[in-house]
Design an enzyme around this catalytic site. Structure first.
Site, PDB file in Angstrom:
ATOM      1  N   ASP A 111     -14.085  -3.794 -22.137  1.00  0.00           N
ATOM      2  CA  ASP A 111     -15.292  -2.967 -22.057  1.00  0.00           C
ATOM      3  C   ASP A 111     -15.073  -1.783 -21.128  1.00  0.00           C
ATOM      4  O   ASP A 111     -15.490  -0.661 -21.421  1.00  0.00           O
ATOM      5  CB  ASP A 111     -16.498  -3.787 -21.583  1.00  0.00           C
ATOM      6  N   SER A 128     -20.850  -3.970 -25.570  1.00  0.00           N
ATOM      7  CA  SER A 128     -20.580  -3.660 -24.172  1.00  0.00           C
ATOM      8  C   SER A 128     -21.450  -4.503 -23.235  1.00  0.00           C
ATOM      9  O   SER A 128     -20.950  -5.152 -22.317  1.00  0.00           O
ATOM     10  CB  SER A 128     -20.834  -2.163 -23.960  1.00  0.00           C
ATOM     11  N   HIS A 168     -30.929  -9.711 -17.991  1.00  0.00           N
ATOM     12  CA  HIS A 168     -30.243  -8.406 -17.940  1.00  0.00           C
ATOM     13  C   HIS A 168     -31.256  -7.312 -18.227  1.00  0.00           C
ATOM     14  O   HIS A 168     -32.017  -7.393 -19.193  1.00  0.00           O
ATOM     15  CB  HIS A 168     -29.121  -8.353 -18.988  1.00  0.00           C
ATOM     16  N   ARG A 180     -15.667   5.936 -24.799  1.00  0.00           N
ATOM     17  CA  ARG A 180     -16.945   6.279 -25.457  1.00  0.00           C
ATOM     18  C   ARG A 180     -17.650   7.405 -24.718  1.00  0.00           C
ATOM     19  O   ARG A 180     -18.239   8.295 -25.319  1.00  0.00           O
ATOM     20  CB  ARG A 180     -17.849   5.043 -25.514  1.00  0.00           C
ATOM     21  N   LYS A 220     -20.147  -8.682 -21.396  1.00  0.00           N
ATOM     22  CA  LYS A 220     -20.155  -8.952 -19.950  1.00  0.00           C
ATOM     23  C   LYS A 220     -21.097 -10.116 -19.640  1.00  0.00           C
ATOM     24  O   LYS A 220     -20.792 -10.971 -18.824  1.00  0.00           O
ATOM     25  CB  LYS A 220     -20.593  -7.689 -19.192  1.00  0.00           C
TER      26      LYS A 220
END
Ligand code: URA
Length: 435
Positions: free
Chosen positions: A162, A184, A83, A169, A188
């Site tokens: 999320d 968050s 990621h 947010r 995922k």
């Protein structure tokens, strides 16, 4: 039902919430039993008071469980994913995911669309005619099982908490909180089901985290929480003060990645070496190999064409046509070249400024749902450290819709370049390693 007000009092006073309390709060919010205003207040309390590592892991777990959690235990291969927190010219996934797959690791990769100056892998891949980046979960499973890697956008079934929380947010000044960012991003990634996670946390002007210190804090928190949840994890904090590679956009980035996968020889630009290092971390952790051995394997699989073969197979399995892509890239576009106004050494190519200009050209989205121009973007002609003479090209701006705006964008792009008389030191893209 959870006494939301009591939990808000508790967090406001700086006390740690219990695992069950966090679970019930997130569960109540997902189901609509806890209203947005109480969730927003909790987000602000978390922002101001922080969370312990255990609370962060519980928050992430609760958010992950708000939707579908994928399980790949039926595969015979270990699973891993990378990621990136997002950057400018960040086409690394297009190299890393097939490369790790070529090394015998299954890579189920749910990816995102671009927003602001940060590009999205799904948008890039969708410039390949026919490529389906919105696979059903069944088709996604099929591609991962048959090819070894798949890149598709996350469906609404993954982490609905999320999506709801991020929207709150965004409008309540609560994005900048390590536990909330961790929750968050990680929820995922954990829901995606890969057992090994490698994070590329970008740092610098073109990154979400601007300072090295903040990037290290986020990287450490994500690695610790993932390890505490039983996953193998590592992170690299990497420089994002200059765009990665030469191409910034969508189709041009895919073309640059394909070129890298196909030629895979000679002196390796730093962004390719970084791709190999991230893939090597995935392979080393997933297959329990020493890092040196995993790195060697990755270079071999890049250079012998195996990684490109995986990329080709994935694109084909998802409906994409690489011959049609090559033709698409030759479509006429409106172009504007900028040139150096003085001679010397390139001392800066500011990633944020380049990203903003790419956005002006239509390569990115100002807001969710905006349409992008797949052929819009910037191709740099020089990188930091290069010597330039007056009149030498610095970059080409491109868009396919209409020529309007090109000159204004070009004037902005000039501001991204600094040219000085001394050759700057060009350091490694890797700033820190967290294992
Ligand atoms: N990216 C995410 O997905 N979530 C955040 O909170 C920040 C960046």
């Amino acid at each position: 039902m959870v006494a939301a007000k009591l939990l808000l009092d508790k967090k406001r006073e700086g006390h740690a919430l219990g695992s069950a309390e966090i679970r019930e709060f997130i569960d109540g919010f997902t189901k609509g039993e806890i209203p947005d205003y109480q969730m927003a207040a909790m987000a602000m309390a978390i922002c101001c008071r922080g969370m312990t590592d255990r609370e962060t892991a519980d928050l992430t777990d609760a958010m992950m469980r708000s939707g579908v959690v994928l399980d790949w235990s039926d595969l015979s291969l270990p699973t891993a994913d990378k990621h990136s927190t997002g950057g400018v010219g960040d086409k690394l996934s297009l190299i890393i995911q097939p490369l790790a797959a070529a090394c015998g690791v299954a890579v189920p990769s749910l990816t995102g669309r671009g927003l602001g100056i940060t590009g999205g892998t799904a948008d890039k891949l969708e410039t390949i005619p026919g490529y389906n980046a919105s696979l059903s979960m069944d088709d996604y499973r099929k591609v991962v099982s048959e090819v070894g890697c798949s890149m598709t956008v996350q469906t609404a079934e993954i982490c609905p908490a999320d999506k709801k929380l991020y929207a709150l947010r965004d409008v309540t000044g609560t994005v900048a909180s390590i536990p909330l960012i961790c929750g968050s991003i990680l929820s995922k990634k954990w829901a995606e089901g890969a057992q090994t996670l490698v994070f590329d946390v970008k740092s610098g002007s073109g990154a979400f985290m601007k300072t090295r210190e903040d990037s290290v804090t986020l990287a450490t928190a994500m690695v610790k929480a993932s390890q505490a949840a039983g996953r193998k994890a590592a992170a690299l904090v990497t420089d994002m003060s200059e765009p990665l590679g030469y191409a910034v956009g969508n189709a041009n980035e895919v073309a640059e990645a394909i070129e890298a996968l196909k030629t895979h020889c000679g002196t390796e630009p730093s962004w390719i070496s970084l791709s190999v290092e991230l893939a090597a971390l995935m392979v080393s952790l997933a297959k329990d190999l020493p890092l040196d051995e995993a790195r060697e394997l990755c270079w071999t699989k890049l250079r012998d064409g195996s990684a490109y073969a995986k990329f080709e197979a994935m694109v084909k399995a998802q409906g994409g046509d690489l011959d049609a892509f090559a033709r698409f890239c030759t479509k006429p576009t409106f172009k504007f070249k900028i040139q150096a106004m003085r001679s010397g050494y390139v001392t800066q190519v500011d990633a944020e400024k380049v990203g903003r200009v790419a956005l002006m050209l239509g390569a990115g989205r100002e807001k969710t749902g905006d349409k992008i121009d797949p052929l819009a973007g910037i191709t740099l002609a020089v990188k930091v450290g290069d010597k330039v003479a007056v009149g030498q090209p610095l970059a080409t701006l491109e868009k396919s819709t209409e020529p309007d705006g090109l000159e204004k964008a070009a004037a902005e792009l000039y501001k991204a370049f600094q040219i000085g008389s001394e050759k700057p030191e060009v350091g490694s893209l890797i700033l820190e390693k967290i294992v």
